[in-house]
Design a protein around this motif. Structure first.
Motif, PDB file in Angstrom:
ATOM      1  N   ASP A  29       0.818  -1.220   0.000  1.00 37.28           N
ATOM      2  CA  ASP A  29       0.000   0.000   0.000  1.00 37.28           C
ATOM      3  C   ASP A  29       0.851   1.269   0.000  1.00 37.28           C
ATOM      4  N   GLU A  32       1.553   5.226  -4.962  1.00 35.08           N
ATOM      5  CA  GLU A  32       1.494   4.668  -6.322  1.00 35.08           C
ATOM      6  C   GLU A  32       2.792   4.850  -7.105  1.00 35.08           C
ATOM      7  N   SER A  83      -4.994  -4.859  -7.892  1.00 39.83           N
ATOM      8  CA  SER A  83      -4.749  -3.469  -7.489  1.00 39.83           C
ATOM      9  C   SER A  83      -5.883  -2.548  -7.925  1.00 39.83           C
ATOM     10  N   LYS A  84      -6.226  -1.608  -7.059  1.00 40.85           N
ATOM     11  CA  LYS A  84      -7.246  -0.614  -7.389  1.00 40.85           C
ATOM     12  C   LYS A  84      -6.651   0.568  -8.146  1.00 40.85           C
ATOM     13  N   SER A  85      -5.333   0.580  -8.238  1.00 37.82           N
ATOM     14  CA  SER A  85      -4.648   1.647  -8.983  1.00 37.82           C
ATOM     15  C   SER A  85      -4.531   1.237 -10.443  1.00 37.82           C
ATOM     16  N   SER A  86      -5.168   1.992 -11.314  1.00 31.88           N
ATOM     17  CA  SER A  86      -5.114   1.684 -12.744  1.00 31.88           C
ATOM     18  C   SER A  86      -3.676   1.725 -13.257  1.00 31.88           C
ATOM     19  N   ALA A  88      -0.843   1.297 -11.602  1.00 34.05           N
ATOM     20  CA  ALA A  88      -0.051   0.177 -11.086  1.00 34.05           C
ATOM     21  C   ALA A  88      -0.437  -1.128 -11.782  1.00 34.05           C
TER      22      ALA A  88
END
Length: 401
Positions: A29, A32, A83-86, A88
């Protein structure tokens, strides 16, 4: 900055333990940008950069076994792909591709099939499946054709072009009908790259629409460039008819497709960095640049795109007030030149538009002749820049408000 150094140190150490630590960090976590840095370095594990990422100096590691990075990424992959980060997620897929982890094919197919996966990540997964020649590629392309996002459908069509060019042209033509201008540009460019009778038919129809004035200004250049790539005689004939219909000697008419649809960021880069155009050398934007030409910081609010395009291509058509250079021949044979900074009934004050120039005062009674000189703006930008680059430049300059 400290964590960047830590990541880089682990990368340079190059052990299975440091590779595992980097992959675990990327799946965690942390911010990013740091996770992406770890993923980018992992992807180059077997063929590292020759320059140190921190110091920027030449400090090669040399080629090494990619197995530690592959093993580490495989272990962390379930978390990374969730991952919720596009950004990443996209970087993870790129690392999978770079490291050749073909066993991830099923997971990549799952990403393509899931609507909640960001469109750019679905496209990256599709590209990787194609690079791996994965057995699920055909099914992935079929799914992508049904995607609600036009950019995903376009990517699927481009891939299908290698397998079935005519079917790809058919699919792209279908996408074209309900696409926005930005998407149409991508679709038309993709059609231009397909060698098939179906693509010829689609592009021929687009040229007909262009001649009829039915193509949006933002995509006119894409239609012309796609048509120029074709060898089909009917398309060549239509292009010749289009060109012949342009007003003779009107350079702006020939460059009308460069008026709209440019990339502002690409135009800004060109304005700041192009070695030959050298816009920043003469023009100031936001307090930075030269003084030889007008300050363009708010030009987009004062002038329309046609004026901006004309200023680039035909600089002598309208010289900005305060930048008309004159040439004065005196009765004693001396010559003075410069921009008129001040004029009275008896005197002219001239200043050459170059750094460090000193104003020169000329007594009007001593003047034998006075002539306007051409603009200092290079008159051959149409030879220096492509139509696409000119369009990007117009887009950027028109945004300066």
């Amino acid at each position: 900055q400290l964590m960047i150094r830590v990541i880089n140190a682990n990368f340079r150490a190059g052990t299975p333990a440091t590779a595992k630590a980097m992959a675990a960090f990327a799946a965690g976590d942390a911010p990013e940008a740091l996770r992406i840095e770890a993923l980018q370095l992992l992807s180059t594990w077997a063929d590292p950069f020759n320059r140190d990422r921190i110091a920027g100096i030449y400090r090669p590691i040399g080629a090494r076994d990619g197995a530690p990075a592959i093993a580490a990424l495989k272990e962390a992959l379930p978390k990374l792909l969730a991952s919720k980060s596009s950004a990443a997620l996209i970087e993870t897929i790129k690392a999978v591709a770079a490291l050749g982890i073909k066993e991830a094919g099923s997971e990549l197919f799952k990403l393509v099939s899931q609507k909640e996966t960001p469109a750019k990540a679905r496209i990256e997964a599709l590209k990787t499946l194609a690079a791996f020649d994965d057995a699920s590629l055909g099914n992935a392309i079929t799914l992508a054709f049904k995607d609600k996002d036009a950019s995903v459908r376009v990517e699927a069509s481009a891939m299908l072009a290698k397998l079935n060019p005519d079917e790809a042209a058919k699919q792209l033509s279908a996408v074209l009908a309900d696409s926005q201008p930005a998407e149409k540009k991508t679709v038309i460019t993709a059609l231009g790259g397909i060698k098939s009778a179906g693509a010829d038919t689609a592009i021929s129809a687009l040229v007909d629409e262009l001649i009829a004035g039915k193509v949006a200004g933002e995509v006119q250049l894409e239609v012309l460039e796609a048509a120029l790539k074709r060898n089909a005689e009917p398309i060549k004939a239509k292009l010749a008819a289009y060109t012949a219909a342009l007003p003779k000697g009107d350079l702006l008419a020939a460059f009308q497709p460069s008026m709209l649809g440019g990339n502002k960021e690409a135009g800004k880069k060109l304005f700041n960095e192009h070695a030959v155009a050298a816009c920043m050398r003469c023009h100031k934007v936001g307090g930075t640049g030269g003084d030889a030409g007008p300050d363009l910081s708010h030009i987009g609010a004062a002038k329309d795109r046609r004026y901006i395009l004309e200023s680039i291509l035909v600089p002598n058509a309208q010289i900005a007030e305060g930048f008309q250079t004159i040439l004065v021949t005196l009765k004693n044979g001396d010559i003075q030149a410069g921009v008129i900074k001040k004029e009275t009934d008896t005197e002219l004050t001239l200043l050459m538009p170059v750094p460090g120039a000193v104003p020169v005062k000329v007594n009007k009674a001593d003047i034998k002749s006075r002539d306007n000189t051409p603009s200092g703006m290079p008159p051959n930008m149409a030879d220096v820049l492509t139509k696409s680059e000119i369009r990007d430049l117009v887009e950027y300059v028109s945004s300066l408000k």
